[in-house]
Design a protein around this motif. Structure first.
Motif, mmCIF file in Angstrom:
data_model
loop_
_atom_site.group_PDB
_atom_site.id
_atom_site.type_symbol
_atom_site.label_atom_id
_atom_site.label_comp_id
_atom_site.label_asym_id
_atom_site.label_seq_id
_atom_site.Cartn_x
_atom_site.Cartn_y
_atom_site.Cartn_z
ATOM 1 N N GLY A 159 -7.429 -3.716 10.709
ATOM 2 C CA GLY A 159 -6.370 -3.377 9.769
ATOM 3 C C GLY A 159 -6.619 -2.027 9.117
ATOM 4 O O GLY A 159 -7.644 -1.367 9.325
ATOM 5 N N THR A 219 -7.377 -2.464 1.287
ATOM 6 C CA THR A 219 -6.151 -2.368 2.072
ATOM 7 C C THR A 219 -5.025 -1.849 1.189
ATOM 8 O O THR A 219 -5.110 -1.897 -0.041
ATOM 9 C CB THR A 219 -5.764 -3.743 2.628
ATOM 10 N N ARG A 268 -7.500 0.324 6.157
ATOM 11 C CA ARG A 268 -8.235 0.310 4.887
ATOM 12 C C ARG A 268 -8.523 1.760 4.478
ATOM 13 O O ARG A 268 -8.637 2.651 5.334
ATOM 14 C CB ARG A 268 -9.547 -0.467 5.002
#
Length: 266
Positions: free
Chosen positions: A68, A32, A70
């Motif tokens: 999310g 991330t 990445r």
């Protein structure tokens, strides 16, 4: 963090944060922005911009299908080729601009030649690196003949494997015998002889000098106050001086021994 790798990437064109982010990411499957900021020692607010820039340049790619945001690093052998291609394009553009500027300034230069300084045919060099570069240009610009006298110190000699000579030019060089005390220099002289340089060996040569096409001369002037540790090189484009020093060279040449006829220095 591999500081050496980061430094090389910066030399190749990345910003320091981009280099730190890429180096941090290549050791992981993906990460991330927050993880990359921590591993790459990048301020967290900058990590998103840095990764977006790396993605735009093809160094990283977003990972799809994960919760999310990445990123995953692209293989170095792929991205480096594209980076070098960009630098080559930049160099090509710089070459075009340099040529255009040179053409423009050459006209102005020629217009001002009738107002030259009285000694504009004399160059004074004190930096050893600049001296080596200038003498290389003199040699490579020769059209017919190079005459040289070489005595210590021998500045930045190449290895015998890297020895080259200008083509289509007669080259005669007298080396001081003391240089043969260094096995690497002796091998270098052998390499020059194989390439066609006419080599002779002299004793206690008085002056290091180069005469190109009997019109340009370069010679060293050791500083007598500093006991020879500091050397000034003078380059003079003057046929009369070249002719006079050419006579001195021929005298030293006649007194020197052919390289293959002498034994090793003792």
């Amino acid at each position: 963090m591999d500081d050496a790798a980061v430094g090389e990437l910066v030399h190749l064109g990345l910003t320091r944060y981009e280099a730190q982010g890429y180096v941090a990411l290549i050791g992981r499957d993906d990460a991330t922005p927050a993880e990359i900021a921590r591993l790459g020692q990048i301020p967290r607010p900058r990590a998103y911009d840095v990764l977006a820039s790396l993605a735009e340049r093809g160094f990283v790619a977003p990972v799809s299908g994960t919760p999310g945001l990445r990123y995953r690093a692209k293989p170095p052998d792929q991205v480096f080729d594209s980076l070098l291609a960009v630098r080559r394009h930049e160099l090509d553009q710089l070459a075009v601009r340099s040529h255009t500027l040179a053409v423009d300034l050459q006209a102005r230069f020629l217009e001002g030649q009738d107002r030259g300084e009285p000694l504009d045919y004399v160059e004074v060099l004190r930096n050893p690196a600049h001296t080596v570069q200038r003498i290389d240009r003199l040699w490579n610009g020769a059209q017919e003949e190079i005459l040289a006298v070489v005595r210590p110190p021998y500045l930045a000699p190449p290895s015998s494997d890297d020895a080259t000579l200008p083509s289509g030019v007669t080259i005669r060089v007298i080396y001081e015998r003391s240089l043969l005390e260094d096995p690497d220099l002796e091998r270098l002289l052998q390499a020059y002889a194989r390439l066609g340089e006419q080599v002779r060996i002299g004793e206690d040569l008085p002056l290091k000098m180069t005469i190109v096409d009997r019109q340009s001369v370069a010679f060293n002037m050791p500083d007598p106050v500093e006991n020879g540790s500091s050397v000034t090189t003078i380059v003079v484009h003057h046929r009369d001086l070249a002719s006079t020093l050419g006579i001195a060279f021929e005298t030293m040449w006649s007194n020197a021994q052919p390289f293959g006829s002498i034994g090793p220095a003792t």
